[in-house]
Scaffold this motif. Structure first.
Motif, PDB file in Angstrom:
ATOM      1  N   LEU A 105       0.834  -1.199   0.000  1.00 39.75           N
ATOM      2  CA  LEU A 105       0.000   0.000   0.000  1.00 39.75           C
ATOM      3  C   LEU A 105       0.873   1.255   0.000  1.00 39.75           C
ATOM      4  N   ARG A 144      -3.353   0.236  -3.424  1.00 42.45           N
ATOM      5  CA  ARG A 144      -2.594  -0.953  -3.833  1.00 42.45           C
ATOM      6  C   ARG A 144      -1.598  -0.585  -4.930  1.00 42.45           C
ATOM      7  N   PRO A 191      -0.260  -4.808   3.250  1.00 40.62           N
ATOM      8  CA  PRO A 191      -1.727  -4.815   3.288  1.00 40.62           C
ATOM      9  C   PRO A 191      -2.278  -5.688   4.414  1.00 40.62           C
TER      10      PRO A 191
END
Ligand SMILES: [Zn+2]
Length: 270
Positions: A5, A10, A25
């Motif tokens: 991230l 993303r 993440p």
């Protein structure tokens, strides 16, 4: 891991630049971007690693995920890796033409039969079509080359591979990350010769034993047909009914199947 991230968004390692702070993440800790010449660009936790998000991940596993991701995106399909579905994280996720989700799991770590059945069932409940692809490295196996691929006379399948051949109705698709190629696999019994022997017994008689063959419990004969590139395969789905075979349980749902566009594989590489 291939995705981290960046400010909550993303970001693929392949497209990421060094400099900003990237977060896992899974656990939210800061991860390091690794961009080397020999390894696939990826993110890694700083030691000591306590996070299970990318536990036990190998370069081969990342290469297999990237192989599918690149292929699916080029089709083009919506595709992603390490993607959350329900409570799970799919290795590769894609959307079919009709918008239905597909999950491809690349497996080479040990996973119990109970876990693979449960994880498959959980994906099915989320409406996803599923397949599992074991990884293989032919350079580490003793193989006999044939006109259509290879034969491995003594292959020791992991428990999940035995489950998988039932799930797939006697067919397994192996991914070879080192070459980016796929092989269609099939198990047969591996026969063991029990040598014939005779000996004399007291009283002048003769007894004998052996001289026959029996199927090995540990080994299977693995026949590999191929190789195929992903571009040489159609990826489709078929409905599977739930069933129990011996100790194996198979949930009901859509199974992903690979169908060679041409029955003749490309010639085996030297
Ligand atoms: Zn983490």
């Amino acid at each position: 891991m291939l995705v981290a991230l960046l400010n909550g968004a993303r970001t693929f390692a392949a497209l990421a630049q060094k400099g900003p702070t990237y977060d896992c993440p899974g656990c939210g800790q800061v991860v390091t971007l690794k961009k080397g010449l020999k390894v696939i660009h990826h993110f890694a936790h700083k030691p000591p690693v306590t996070c299970t998000w990318a536990k036990g991940e190998t370069a081969a596993h990342m290469a297999a995920k990237k192989l599918f991701l690149d292929h699916l995106r080029a089709l083009p399909r919506v595709a992603d890796v390490e993607f959350p579905i329900g409570t799970q994280r799919a290795d590769v996720y894609a959307l079919g033409k009709n918008g239905a989700p597909y999950v491809f799991e690349m497996q080479h770590q040990p996973i119990t039969e109970q876990d693979i059945a449960r994880r498959t069932q959980d994906y099915f409940k989320q409406g996803a079509a599923v397949t599992w692809l074991p990884l293989i490295d032919l350079s580490k196996l003793t193989t006999k080359k044939t006109a259509t691929g290879h034969i491995i006379e003594r292959y020791s399948p992991k428990p999940f591979e035995k489950w998988l051949q039932g799930f797939n109705f006697k067919e397994l698709w192996y991914v070879e990350p080192s070459t980016g190629l796929l092989w269609q696999g099939k198990f047969d019994k591996a026969m063991l010769e029990v040598a014939y022997s005779e000996w004399h017994v007291s009283g002048g008689g003769t007894e004998s034993a052996g001289g026959y063959s029996r199927p090995s419990k540990r080994w299977r004969k693995l026949t590999l047909t191929g190789p195929f590139t992903l571009a040489q395969l159609n990826i489709t789905t078929t409905r599977r009914q739930s069933s129990s075979v011996g100790t194996h349980f198979y949930p009901q749902g859509n199974r992903i199947v690979f169908v060679p566009k041409s029955p003749v594989p490309s010639p085996p590489k030297e």
